[in-house]
Design a protein around this motif. Sequence first.
Motif: not given
Lengths: 574, 430
Positions: A518-546
Amino acid sequence: MSAKTGHVVGVNGNLVNVQFDDSVIKNEVGYILVGETRLKGEVIRITDGIASLQVYEMTEGISVGDKVEFSGELLSVELGPGLLTQVFDGLQNPLPELAEKCGFFLQRGVYLDPIPNMEWEFTPTKKVGDVVEAGDSFGSVPEGIFTHKIMVPFTLQGSWKIRSIREKGKYKSHDVICQIENEKKEVRDLTMIITQPVKRAIKGYEERLRPDEPMVTKIRIIDTFLPVAKGGTYCTPGPFGAGKTVLQHLTSRNADVDIVIIAACGERAGEVVEILKEFPELIDPKTGRSLMERTIIICNTSSMPVAAREASVYTAVTMAEYYRNMGLDVLLLADSTSRWAQAMREMSGRLEEIPGDEAFPAYLESRIAEFYERAGKVRLKDGSIGSVTIGGTVSPAGGNFEEPVTQATLKVVGAFHGLSRERSDARKYPAIDPLDSWSNYSGIIDKSAVDKVYAYIRKSNEVSQMMKVVGEEGTSLDDYISYQKGDLIDYVYLQQNSFDPVDFAASVTRQNDSFSLLSDIVLSDYNLKDKRDARQFFNEVRQLFLDFNAVAENSDEYEKRKKMLIAKVEERKR
Amino acid sequence: MQKVYTKIESIVGNVITVRAEGVKNSDLAEISSSTGVSLARVIKLDHDLVSLEVFSGAQGVSTGDSVRFLGYPMRVSFSDNLLGRIFDGAGRARDNGPELRENMINIGGPSVNPSKRIMAKNMIRTGIPMIDMFNSLVESQKLPIFSVSGEPYNQLLARIAMQADVDIIILGGMGLKYDDYLYFKDTLEKSGALSHTIMFVHTASDPTVECTLVPDLSLAVAEQFALQGKKVLVLLTDMTNFCDALKETAITMEQVPSNRGYPGDLYSALASRYEKAVDFEGAGSVTILAVTTMPGDDVTHPVPDNTGYITEGQYYLRNGWIEPFGSLSRLKQNVNKDTRDDHRALMDGMIKLYSAYKESLEKKSMGFMMSDWDEKLLKYGALFESRLMDLSVNIPLEEALDEGWRILSECFEPNETLLRSDLIEKYWPK
């Protein structure tokens, strides 16, 4: 001791005024004789030759002139082998035995032997001529999985010499197994059972230590972010329905201690029934035995007499201290300390004392402090370490933490787990508010690493507050990503499904593993185009983490899911 | 001990003080005054000064009136003859029927031993979908209905009284408007439910002290029936009036008030009543459903607040229906797994969609564009409210579940409902 007596001169609710003939001791126990029944009470005030007794039973039918017998002893509990697995009321009456005798209802004035006179295999550890003091152990018996030390009563003064002691063998708990004598040639017979006044803390240890070892509860938000230490204290205030009791049940099941004492103080009887029916079936993973074997329940539910409710927390903490002095780690869970405080308020009102805030008595704070101070980690005379950890729930009126009981408690505890209505309404369990709560103890994960992640929870909250005003459009992408990160921490780490067979308990190794992910995920920077992209990415990460949270440790699936999660994150890392 | 005392020392509020000897705490006395004979109960003893609360109020009591102590505490007759009868707060007949004097039992008896309780496991069906389907009422549960003045809570209680599948209904009315009392009486009479109902009714015009006796009378009788193996449902309305009556006595007795004038033992007083809800092993059960009106719609008011800490969940009755949010039956998990395999999933799924509907509604009221999905939700919300939430809907659980599936199929595609495929396969209307 000749029985001192008196007679009733006044009754007001559960307060009975007694004119005494000779002398009385403050806090001694007296019995009011109503026909054939003896009602137990405690002297809580003496004024102008009148002793005021708080009566631990309903006072119906008492009349002026009824005889009162004073026992000369303070309110006490019996301590000895056989306490574990039992269910007592606030005055240490064993409830199942009481049910056998009296049926469905709690008949007043019936007091049974708290500890059954069972046979135990006694092994002496001292011999004739040895010198002992209060709290010293002179032998032991096996109680379940524990070695139950038999100790010299804590109330004895000075040093005593052992005159005789029984050999190794089977004895009943009430048999005299040792005789001691002091310089004045006074002789005492010792059995396996000792009597201890409940309102006096048990000493008999060498020194008190700083609580520095975490008590693992297997609840992520507690162990990682808001840890509790063995020998420490914590409180859990929350409005009704926020899940205080569920949290305590979970803790009582999973806590990494030797013995758990549950004091159900003024709460629903139904909840106690759940423990009673569930615990014998549940297996303690540490010992492989039923959870009941490490549990004592003190149950003074809301409809049982109020004065006994006040006694019940003291009864519980006295038992906890007793087992601590055998070098064991004990956890005392008190649910709820507000009901205990209310019991004090009721008595104070009847005594017509000058009321403090919200009519609570002025000594409320000192009583609460006194109680929590009975927790602690100690080094015993034989070098072993024991601890009493106290966790109390608080039920603040209207869910408002500004009220006196919560405030008085916050002053004296080492960790505060505040439950919020907002989180419980959103079904975010455990509903511990990560922003308001705090802990002064060190947990299973290095503090500096935790703080870095914690910063994102705060940041995320700030951004979400701002977003409510300016909308998603007005938020910068960086802020939005921080918000998403905080949300992720909440969903995959702070929240935990207590009904999921895997997720309900996260071991220390697992928490370390998850946290570094978790801390690796939270403390890293990402290439994310826009908010929609960001939302989608974090949704996917969340699902995998759950999904990862839901698989059992040490399985192939565990490693596989972990790899999938890492791969997903690495894909977009900058 | 039938000695008559004629020296009343003081009369304050509804409490009188008399000098007497050999009196037992909580015993009853009879006071004969110019306004008639009234019962009174001993609430405090101080040397030979005995304080009594007078059930019918101390108005018109003279210092020279006679007080006769009866030597026993408050009691109520218990037998099958109680069925179909109506009594007042002091246990006297209110329906012109004969007074009952046989088999008197004490009220406010001891608490049930926690180790003799069993886990609740039977559902009580009411025919109200918002209860049966979304927050099932469970035998031995204690649940308040949090509401505000003006809401149809008494109508709701009357319907539950008519429809609940229990053996005996006990209705305790506290501070009831006379109209409401007549409404209960007529409705239950017409439906035929009165034959297995017992009513203890204190109306708003009756003396306040009698109000405090209603829960104890109702629950003492309920407990006895439960011990005989009967399934008893106790309906109480309105507990806030009961608490206010307690407050009145406490203030008269110069007790230190704790919160907004309520006595410090309010929690214990409420708990000792609510905890009478029980499932006896090998016998019957007592279930309590109690209306609690929230002054100013404020759930942090001492009465609803203390109640919430005692009860096992709550129903919120607002705007004429039972709110799906906030309402919670803590024990529903014990029973809704054994009803029908789609019960839990459909319950969760429909509530989630309804909450999404609320969001769409908010968006709409703020003037945002409505997407296709929003339109679907709006349609769903309206159907959900009229066909399941409306209190006039009266269907058994199974029909309510079917109705739920019908509503979903009228608004959504199966995959939009987020329900499990096997359930959709089985229940989606074709």
